[in-house]
Design a protein around this motif. Sequence first.
Motif, PDB file in Angstrom:
ATOM      1  N   UNK A   1      47.876  50.500  40.093  1.00  0.00           N
ATOM      2  CA  UNK A   1      47.258  50.695  41.235  1.00  0.00           C
ATOM      3  C   UNK A   1      46.415  49.820  40.639  1.00  0.00           C
ATOM      4  N   UNK A   2      45.799  50.032  38.984  1.00  0.00           N
ATOM      5  CA  UNK A   2      45.303  49.071  38.580  1.00  0.00           C
ATOM      6  C   UNK A   2      45.369  47.364  38.218  1.00  0.00           C
ATOM      7  N   UNK A   3      46.147  47.290  37.907  1.00  0.00           N
ATOM      8  CA  UNK A   3      47.223  46.608  37.783  1.00  0.00           C
ATOM      9  C   UNK A   3      46.972  45.299  38.910  1.00  0.00           C
ATOM     10  N   UNK A   4      47.031  45.792  40.747  1.00  0.00           N
ATOM     11  CA  UNK A   4      46.857  45.233  41.970  1.00  0.00           C
ATOM     12  C   UNK A   4      45.608  45.143  41.919  1.00  0.00           C
ATOM     13  N   UNK A   5      44.812  46.008  41.726  1.00  0.00           N
ATOM     14  CA  UNK A   5      43.053  45.439  41.678  1.00  0.00           C
ATOM     15  C   UNK A   5      42.544  44.460  41.103  1.00  0.00           C
ATOM     16  N   UNK A   6      43.418  44.409  39.832  1.00  0.00           N
ATOM     17  CA  UNK A   6      42.716  43.073  38.503  1.00  0.00           C
ATOM     18  C   UNK A   6      43.478  42.262  39.270  1.00  0.00           C
ATOM     19  N   UNK A   7      44.299  41.814  40.152  1.00  0.00           N
ATOM     20  CA  UNK A   7      44.687  40.595  40.804  1.00  0.00           C
ATOM     21  C   UNK A   7      44.102  40.484  41.257  1.00  0.00           C
ATOM     22  N   UNK A   8      43.419  41.946  42.841  1.00  0.00           N
ATOM     23  CA  UNK A   8      42.851  41.458  43.829  1.00  0.00           C
ATOM     24  C   UNK A   8      41.989  40.622  43.198  1.00  0.00           C
ATOM     25  N   UNK A   9      40.202  40.754  41.716  1.00  0.00           N
ATOM     26  CA  UNK A   9      39.949  40.434  42.421  1.00  0.00           C
ATOM     27  C   UNK A   9      39.767  38.906  41.082  1.00  0.00           C
TER      28      UNK A   9
ATOM     29  N   UNK B   1      41.799  36.792  41.967  1.00  0.00           N
ATOM     30  CA  UNK B   1      41.649  35.728  43.006  1.00  0.00           C
ATOM     31  C   UNK B   1      40.578  35.716  43.776  1.00  0.00           C
ATOM     32  N   UNK B   2      39.957  36.302  44.413  1.00  0.00           N
ATOM     33  CA  UNK B   2      38.974  36.114  44.696  1.00  0.00           C
ATOM     34  C   UNK B   2      37.740  35.411  44.199  1.00  0.00           C
ATOM     35  N   UNK B   3      37.528  36.115  42.736  1.00  0.00           N
ATOM     36  CA  UNK B   3      36.331  36.286  42.148  1.00  0.00           C
ATOM     37  C   UNK B   3      36.204  35.571  40.877  1.00  0.00           C
ATOM     38  N   UNK B   4      37.952  34.883  40.137  1.00  0.00           N
ATOM     39  CA  UNK B   4      38.004  34.556  38.652  1.00  0.00           C
ATOM     40  C   UNK B   4      37.946  35.657  37.767  1.00  0.00           C
ATOM     41  N   UNK B   5      38.833  34.763  36.610  1.00  0.00           N
ATOM     42  CA  UNK B   5      39.130  35.862  35.416  1.00  0.00           C
ATOM     43  C   UNK B   5      37.572  37.073  35.209  1.00  0.00           C
TER      44      UNK B   5
ATOM     45  N   UNK C   1      34.840  44.286  51.169  1.00  0.00           N
ATOM     46  CA  UNK C   1      34.157  44.435  50.155  1.00  0.00           C
ATOM     47  C   UNK C   1      34.081  42.922  49.849  1.00  0.00           C
ATOM     48  N   UNK C   2      35.290  41.991  49.581  1.00  0.00           N
ATOM     49  CA  UNK C   2      34.623  41.075  49.570  1.00  0.00           C
ATOM     50  C   UNK C   2      33.813  40.100  50.594  1.00  0.00           C
ATOM     51  N   UNK C   3      33.194  40.762  51.847  1.00  0.00           N
ATOM     52  CA  UNK C   3      32.784  40.410  52.372  1.00  0.00           C
ATOM     53  C   UNK C   3      31.281  41.022  52.583  1.00  0.00           C
ATOM     54  N   UNK C   4      31.297  41.801  51.914  1.00  0.00           N
ATOM     55  CA  UNK C   4      30.115  42.611  51.381  1.00  0.00           C
ATOM     56  C   UNK C   4      28.660  41.415  50.377  1.00  0.00           C
TER      57      UNK C   4
ATOM     58  N   UNK D   1      31.360  34.250  44.745  1.00  0.00           N
ATOM     59  CA  UNK D   1      32.509  33.742  45.424  1.00  0.00           C
ATOM     60  C   UNK D   1      32.814  32.635  44.665  1.00  0.00           C
ATOM     61  N   UNK D   2      32.078  31.773  43.605  1.00  0.00           N
ATOM     62  CA  UNK D   2      32.017  30.525  43.566  1.00  0.00           C
ATOM     63  C   UNK D   2      32.338  30.087  41.939  1.00  0.00           C
ATOM     64  N   UNK D   3      32.234  31.447  41.093  1.00  0.00           N
ATOM     65  CA  UNK D   3      32.949  31.845  39.819  1.00  0.00           C
ATOM     66  C   UNK D   3      35.006  31.565  40.312  1.00  0.00           C
ATOM     67  N   UNK D   4      35.263  31.853  41.070  1.00  0.00           N
ATOM     68  CA  UNK D   4      36.863  31.989  41.375  1.00  0.00           C
ATOM     69  C   UNK D   4      37.017  30.237  41.162  1.00  0.00           C
TER      70      UNK D   4
END
Length: 497
Positions: free
Chosen positions: A395-403, A405-409, A482-485, A494-497
């Motif tokens: 679950x941690x790995x998946x959340x890292x991937x989502x973050x 992808x949406x916001x950049x490393x 969460x991304x919408x919030x 969002x420009x960070x990605x």
Amino acid sequence: MHSLVGDLVLVRFAAQQDALLHRRLYNALRQAILDKSLAPLTRLPASRDLATQLGISRNSVITVYEQLLAEGYVNTRQGSGTFVAQTLPDSLFDTQACGMAAGSVPTEPVFSRRGQQLLENISASPSQWGAFIPGVPDVNAFPHQRFSKIQARISRRPSPGQLTYSSHGGAPALQQALVEYLRVSRSVNCSAEQILIVEGVHQAIDLVTRLLTNPGDNAWIEEPSYWGIRHILQMNDVRLCPIDVDQAGMNPPDSAENIPRLIFVTPSHQYPLGPVMSLERRQRLLNLAARHPCWIVEDDYDSEFRFSGQPIPALQGLVPDAPVIYIGTFSKTLYPGLRIGYLVLPPVLAKPFRNAHAELYRSGHSLIQTTLAEFIDSGLYTAHIRRMRLLYSKRRTLLCQLITAAFGPQALNEFNDNAGLHLILHLPAGADDVAIANHANNQGILVRALSRYYVGNNPRRGLLMGFASISEDDMPDAFARLVESVRLYCPQALWMA
């Protein structure tokens, strides 16, 4: 025939001073009805039974019942008896009749300064289960059936000692089980006599603070740190001294002008930022505590969940007779509602703390503690932790991937270690993480604002995101909300990605 109502009337009757017995009984019953000691629809004793219990004539009781009936205090039901009226006459609501002065009950409560400060800074979430709530394990994955079987067997024939107050600091079986478990898993050196079982970390910290500090004493805390520690210290009139945290954990000064009485640290996985305290920092803290009369309070809240590398040994076991009070909990490994934590105390503190805990909190729950001891001794506890470690790692790995992808490393906080039950989503400086968290919470996304964990005026901005209590299937949709919030209150993120 005695009854609870009869006993109440007897006490009130004996307290009356009137020379006439029927007046004494009338006043006793009337006042008990007015102050709701005798609630509406309560059945009064039969006149013969009450007369026998009070040692007066039955005619006196009948006379009083008839007077109360005439005034509307009671009603009678044919063949059923006499009952307190459900609705009293309007005149009965006169405050003078109840012995109360008008205005004696304040319309607005007056709290102490400490109480007002606490109420103005409430941080506990009203909901403790949902997407991305930090610090909550997957309670559905706990082996409830196996645990319940142990508990049912122990509960069938409990000993008297398991059903009374405990004066031993907890169930001896659990204390001994923890000695073995902590020695192997955390390199903690102790005997069973040094372990005090408490109802969670908050009670542990409150007891430590009450026994080892005076009002106005200093306590070092990490900056940022868990809000629960701060609130407990403030309620005990202890002065907070925040010490900055960096990639090596708390960075204490080389020399301290105002030596603290207590030093609160989370060295194995700093909360909330996540770094592991370096060996050099650990040695510095131990040397400082050895030179000065102060205690290190080590909160080892989720050290079982490391997903790579070697386990980090506890600060308590680094040197013999370390001036360290070690705190552990089962809230992260099992479930928070269990409300079982523990203190590992230096020998000189063990007996005083055990006595004070029994005096203040009247400890018990021996049956559930004995159940937990067998759960540990049987190997079920370590097996459960191994399963959860694998599950949480995915679950941690998946959340890292989502973050990413949406916001950049760069959105992954640089202090995030591969451990624990939460991550920090880093936000740009100036972002209103409180507004983002509030909006997300209203959508059922239970993240927390990083800035709320700081004492100073220059906090980092970010969101604490727990990944233990949300399945991999549900995580993408919840993260999209969460991304919408974030988009609403901090579009630059969002420009960070």
